[in-house]
Enzyme design. Structure first.
Site, mmCIF file in Angstrom:
data_model
loop_
_atom_site.group_PDB
_atom_site.id
_atom_site.type_symbol
_atom_site.label_atom_id
_atom_site.label_comp_id
_atom_site.label_asym_id
_atom_site.label_seq_id
_atom_site.Cartn_x
_atom_site.Cartn_y
_atom_site.Cartn_z
ATOM 1 N N GLU A 245 0.882 -1.176 0.000
ATOM 2 C CA GLU A 245 0.000 0.000 0.000
ATOM 3 C C GLU A 245 0.910 1.214 0.000
ATOM 4 O O GLU A 245 1.460 1.580 1.044
ATOM 5 C CB GLU A 245 -0.898 -0.004 1.242
ATOM 6 C CG GLU A 245 -1.864 -1.166 1.316
ATOM 7 C CD GLU A 245 -2.994 -1.054 0.301
ATOM 8 O OE1 GLU A 245 -3.244 0.044 -0.214
ATOM 9 O OE2 GLU A 245 -3.619 -2.089 0.020
ATOM 10 N N CYS A 279 -2.104 9.490 2.296
ATOM 11 C CA CYS A 279 -1.766 8.806 1.039
ATOM 12 C C CYS A 279 -2.804 9.086 -0.035
ATOM 13 O O CYS A 279 -2.476 9.258 -1.197
ATOM 14 C CB CYS A 279 -1.621 7.308 1.265
ATOM 15 S SG CYS A 279 -3.065 6.570 2.039
#
Ligand code: NAD
Length: 502
Positions: A245, A279
């Site tokens: 991720e 993110c």
């Protein structure tokens, strides 16, 4: 990292946690060396036998007890998150709330998603019963970042545990205390479980690298694309599967028919909350020419009143990782040098560990501020001729994590054209709070998915079982007793099954 630097890191035996707002030391943690990492993995391996053999209902009970323990100590936890990570206490609470929602979803849905499924054996194998079991992998290594030090790694930890794996977690060196507290609460809530169901190991990248090399069954990493690539290369040595991720450069498309005020409000928040250290935060905006002036003015108006700090009134906190401040500065300066204009703030917005909001317009699409992850409270806004140009520019990125669309009538249609792991329509980051939706990206944003049913399946492997229920005389296809009569029959049946499509 040079050899000298890496030797220096190896010799360090403790890691110091500091308050990013003041630089004050909060705690010192022993660093896990290779031997300590192996010992933690061995302990998790022993615990996996117990934890993996519990029923889904039992695991759910343990996971929900952990949630209740987190709730019971939420004030203390939020204080720790505020001190070690810098974010306001309210944001820390929201983060805990999201993590709790995910733990509940994973615990409550694991059985439905992972229970053994009976599948059709097909006409030619109709004397068989066929089953797919989703087995836990065993020990999952989790390496986390610092920006959402509970919510983000929990996307792997909570789901891996719910699927029946034990977890060895290396929190970021910038959120070591937070990661340890999360594991401590699990142990406190479940004293009857063996040690090793969920343990932490502390340290810098080297400790993470030792975990990747250890005898684990999967490595679930959240962090930068650069580290993700190193981890994948290292994991290849043992063919350890990876879940990565990584970062993003998320775009928001604001179409001509958008609710301008709602879009501006969401962009202002999505770009600056958590100091922009998100993110899937808003980094780029493509807005239709017909509404662009009004939209930019509204974003500027909102952000003029938004300020970082560490007091209770602060909208967001300091930059957690000091080195990121230089990245943000470089992106702003590069954008301005290449023809961009700052409609709010500029290089002067960087004030020690705090960065005031910065809004940049007309930035060259090839500049660092548009192509690289900035991870600061800044946003670039570009005026476009319409949806087609907006989609083309939004998709022109090496990242593909989240995205958003503001449009009253064509939201879903535009969303479907975006190359990203997730898209929110008329919201930013909506997908991250819906536990049933998988989260992750492609290219530099990573591999695999956390959350939702795919997030549970990530931490299992299928075991297929074919049971012959009875033998059909003369139809033993995989046997030397197969007869010519059987083959004649097959030659008649196969065209009927597969040969009739025009
Ligand atoms: P980072 O890559 O610097 O570090 C992440 C973790 O990896 C840390 O725990 C670090 O100690 C460890 N590490 C470093 N080198 C290693 C190595 N060689 N082997 C094993 N482990 C190693 O990232 P960061 O600065 O902590 O986090 C910020 C990044 O994380 C941003 O790019 C952000 O976009 C990304 N992120 C992604 C998601 C997501 O879900 N996609 C969520 C949060 C953050």
């Amino acid at each position: 990292m040079s050899t000298t630097e890496s030797t220096a890191v190896t010799r360090e035996t403790t890691l110091t946690s500091v308050d990013p707002a003041t630089g004050e030391v909060i705690a010192t943690h022993p660093i896990a060396d290779e031997a300590a990492v192996h010992a933690a993995v061995a302990e998790a391996r022993r615990a996996a036998a117990t934890w993996g053999s519990l029923s889904f209902a039992d695991r759910k009970r343990h996971l929900l007890r952990w949630s209740s323990r987190i709730v019971a100590r939420a004030d203390e936890f939020c204080d720790l998150i505020h001190t070690e990570n810098g974010k306001p206490r309210d944001d820390a609470f929201l983060e805990l709330m999201l993590a709790l929602e995910h733990i509940k979803w994973a615990a409550s849905n694991a059985e439905k998603v992972l229970k053994t499924k009976k599948v059709s054996p097909g006409a030619l194998m109709s004397n068989f019963a066929a089953y797919i079991e989703q087995r836990p992998l065993g020990v999952v290594g989790v390496i986390g970042p610092w920006n959402y030090p509970v919510y983000t790694p929990n996307g792997s930890i909570g789901y891996a545990l719910a699927a029946g794996n034990t977890v060895v977690f290396k929190p970021s060196e910038y959120s070591t205390g937070i990661g340890n507290f999360l594991a401590q609460l699990f142990a406190e809530a479940n004293p009857e479980l063996p040690d090793g169901v969920f343990v932490t190991i502390n340290g810098y990248g080297e400790t993470g690298a030792a975990l990747v090399r250890a005898d684990i069954d999967k490595i679930a990493f959240t962090g930068s694309a650069a580290t993700g690539k190193k981890i994948m290369a290292a994991a290849a040595e043992r063919l350890t599967p990876v879940l990565l991720e990584c970062g993003g450069k998320d775009a928001v498309i604001v179409a001509a028919d958008a609710d301008i005020k709602a879009a501006a409000d969401a962009v202002a928040y999505g770009a600056t909350m958590n100091s922009g250290q998100t993110c899937a935060g808003v980094e780029r905006v493509y807005v239709d020419r017909s509404i662009s002036d009004e939209f930019v003015a509204e974003v500027k108006r909102i952000l003029t009143d938004i300020h970082p700090g560490s007091d209770d009134k602060a909208s967001y906190g300091p930059m957690t990782m000091p080195s990121q401040i230089d990245v943000v500065r470089r992106h702003i300066e590069d954008a301005l040098k290449n023809g961009g204009k700052a409609v709010l703030g500029g290089p002067e917005s960087i004030k020690g560990p705090y960065i005031e909001p910065v809004v940049l317009v007309d930035v060259d699409e090839n500049s660092a501020a548009v192509r690289e992850e900035t991870f600061g409270p800044t946003v670039t806004i570009r005026t476009v001729s319409g949806v087609d140009e907006a989609v083309e520019l939004a998709n022109d990125s090496t990242f593909g994590l989240g995205s958003s669309v503001y449009s009253r009538k064509q939201g879903l249609e535009i969303a479907r054209r975006l190359k990203a792991g997730a898209t929110s329509v008329n919201s930013v980051l909506g997908f991250a709070a819906i536990s049933a939706l998988p989260f992750g990206g492609h290219r530099d944003s990573g591999i695999g998915r956390i959350h939702g049913a795919p997030g549970l399946l990530e931490f299992t492997e299928p075991h297929s079982i074919a049971v012959q229920r009875f033998a059909i005389p003369g139809m033993a296809l995989m046997s030397y007793t197969r007869t010519e009569r059987t083959m004649k029959l097959l030659r008649r049946v196969v065209p009927l099954l597969h040969g009739r499509h025009k």
